[in-house]
Design a protein around this motif. Sequence first.
Motif, PDB file in Angstrom:
ATOM      1  N   VAL A  86       0.868  -1.174   0.000  1.00 27.19           N
ATOM      2  CA  VAL A  86       0.000   0.000   0.000  1.00 27.19           C
ATOM      3  C   VAL A  86       0.904   1.223   0.000  1.00 27.19           C
ATOM      4  O   VAL A  86       1.883   1.283   0.748  1.00 27.19           O
ATOM      5  N   HIS A  87       0.557   2.198  -0.829  1.00 23.25           N
ATOM      6  CA  HIS A  87       1.392   3.394  -0.976  1.00 23.25           C
ATOM      7  C   HIS A  87       0.525   4.629  -0.844  1.00 23.25           C
ATOM      8  O   HIS A  87      -0.469   4.780  -1.544  1.00 23.25           O
ATOM      9  N   LEU A 132      -9.490   3.488  13.197  1.00 22.97           N
ATOM     10  CA  LEU A 132      -8.332   2.672  12.854  1.00 22.97           C
ATOM     11  C   LEU A 132      -7.163   3.574  12.466  1.00 22.97           C
ATOM     12  O   LEU A 132      -7.362   4.648  11.889  1.00 22.97           O
ATOM     13  N   PHE A 133      -5.950   3.140  12.766  1.00 26.32           N
ATOM     14  CA  PHE A 133      -4.733   3.785  12.284  1.00 26.32           C
ATOM     15  C   PHE A 133      -4.753   3.667  10.763  1.00 26.32           C
ATOM     16  O   PHE A 133      -5.024   2.594  10.216  1.00 26.32           O
ATOM     17  N   ASP A 134      -4.505   4.776  10.061  1.00 27.62           N
ATOM     18  CA  ASP A 134      -4.664   4.800   8.607  1.00 27.62           C
ATOM     19  C   ASP A 134      -3.957   3.654   7.884  1.00 27.62           C
ATOM     20  O   ASP A 134      -4.588   2.974   7.065  1.00 27.62           O
ATOM     21  N   PRO A 135      -2.653   3.384   8.114  1.00 23.01           N
ATOM     22  CA  PRO A 135      -2.028   2.271   7.404  1.00 23.01           C
ATOM     23  C   PRO A 135      -2.690   0.918   7.706  1.00 23.01           C
ATOM     24  O   PRO A 135      -2.800   0.065   6.826  1.00 23.01           O
ATOM     25  N   SER A 136      -3.170   0.725   8.931  1.00 24.22           N
ATOM     26  CA  SER A 136      -3.871  -0.522   9.258  1.00 24.22           C
ATOM     27  C   SER A 136      -5.178  -0.614   8.482  1.00 24.22           C
ATOM     28  O   SER A 136      -5.523  -1.671   7.940  1.00 24.22           O
ATOM     29  N   ILE A 139      -4.395  -1.511   4.858  1.00 25.65           N
ATOM     30  CA  ILE A 139      -4.026  -2.920   4.703  1.00 25.65           C
ATOM     31  C   ILE A 139      -5.250  -3.812   4.854  1.00 25.65           C
ATOM     32  O   ILE A 139      -5.461  -4.740   4.068  1.00 25.65           O
ATOM     33  N   LEU A 140      -6.078  -3.544   5.862  1.00 26.81           N
ATOM     34  CA  LEU A 140      -7.290  -4.353   6.054  1.00 26.81           C
ATOM     35  C   LEU A 140      -8.232  -4.235   4.868  1.00 26.81           C
ATOM     36  O   LEU A 140      -8.899  -5.210   4.497  1.00 26.81           O
ATOM     37  N   ALA A 141      -8.297  -3.065   4.233  1.00 23.93           N
ATOM     38  CA  ALA A 141      -9.165  -2.873   3.070  1.00 23.93           C
ATOM     39  C   ALA A 141      -8.685  -3.695   1.875  1.00 23.93           C
ATOM     40  O   ALA A 141      -9.504  -4.148   1.066  1.00 23.93           O
ATOM     41  N   VAL A 142      -7.380  -3.895   1.751  1.00 20.91           N
ATOM     42  CA  VAL A 142      -6.864  -4.748   0.679  1.00 20.91           C
ATOM     43  C   VAL A 142      -7.091  -6.212   1.029  1.00 20.91           C
ATOM     44  O   VAL A 142      -7.474  -7.018   0.190  1.00 20.91           O
ATOM     45  N   TRP A 143      -6.874  -6.556   2.299  1.00 21.39           N
ATOM     46  CA  TRP A 143      -7.064  -7.940   2.757  1.00 21.39           C
ATOM     47  C   TRP A 143      -8.508  -8.388   2.572  1.00 21.39           C
ATOM     48  O   TRP A 143      -8.758  -9.477   2.073  1.00 21.39           O
ATOM     49  N   HIS A 151     -10.825   4.647   4.485  1.00 25.20           N
ATOM     50  CA  HIS A 151      -9.422   4.990   4.734  1.00 25.20           C
ATOM     51  C   HIS A 151      -9.005   6.098   3.789  1.00 25.20           C
ATOM     52  O   HIS A 151      -9.655   6.329   2.774  1.00 25.20           O
ATOM     53  N   PRO A 152      -7.906   6.797   4.118  1.00 27.65           N
ATOM     54  CA  PRO A 152      -7.397   7.818   3.202  1.00 27.65           C
ATOM     55  C   PRO A 152      -6.997   7.180   1.868  1.00 27.65           C
ATOM     56  O   PRO A 152      -6.651   5.994   1.825  1.00 27.65           O
ATOM     57  N   PRO A 153      -7.025   7.952   0.795  1.00 26.32           N
ATOM     58  CA  PRO A 153      -6.667   7.395  -0.520  1.00 26.32           C
ATOM     59  C   PRO A 153      -5.278   6.769  -0.495  1.00 26.32           C
ATOM     60  O   PRO A 153      -4.356   7.289   0.141  1.00 26.32           O
TER      61      PRO A 153
END
Length: 171
Positions: A86-87, A132-136, A139-143, A151-153
């Motif tokens: 994720v970037h 949720l912490f943004d990076p988490s 990642i959960l959205a991809v999982w 989540h933020p873009p």
Amino acid sequence: MTTDSVNVPPRNTRPPLAQAALGVGVVVQDGEGRILLGRHHGGTWELPGGKVDPTHESVAAAAARELREETGLGVPVDAVTVFAMVHDVVGGINRISMGALVSVEAADPQVTEPHLIAAWRWTDPEDLPGPLFDPSAQILAVWRPDLGIGHPPAHHLRIAPPRDPGPTENS
């Protein structure tokens, strides 16, 4: 050859200009399908994880190390599946968060960094706490895109399909 080029190291040995941060978030799933989230003192819920050390550490090794350091749960590196990158960009710095997945049959996570995390909690993915912490969240959205996690873009690249690597023993 100019005088300036004599003092310049060869291109392949010069470090690049720093413009990115590399981390890993670990989706830890138990035998009941729950995932492990930590309550950060800053008020967010987050996956175990952290930075990939600049010591030639692999992303999978960083995931196993961060999980052990933050929760006391031990998994072998070969039990870690790195499934996505994720970037996003924060403050002009590229933030690269790798998503990793591990499964444990049953585990009792410990708060090993009480200055950061107040508690670890097993949570049903369909009933995630917030915020949720943004990076988490990314990642959960991809999982699990079916969860519709806001989540933020971010850009994401699926590296491997998330799979259940099977139960592992914690140490």
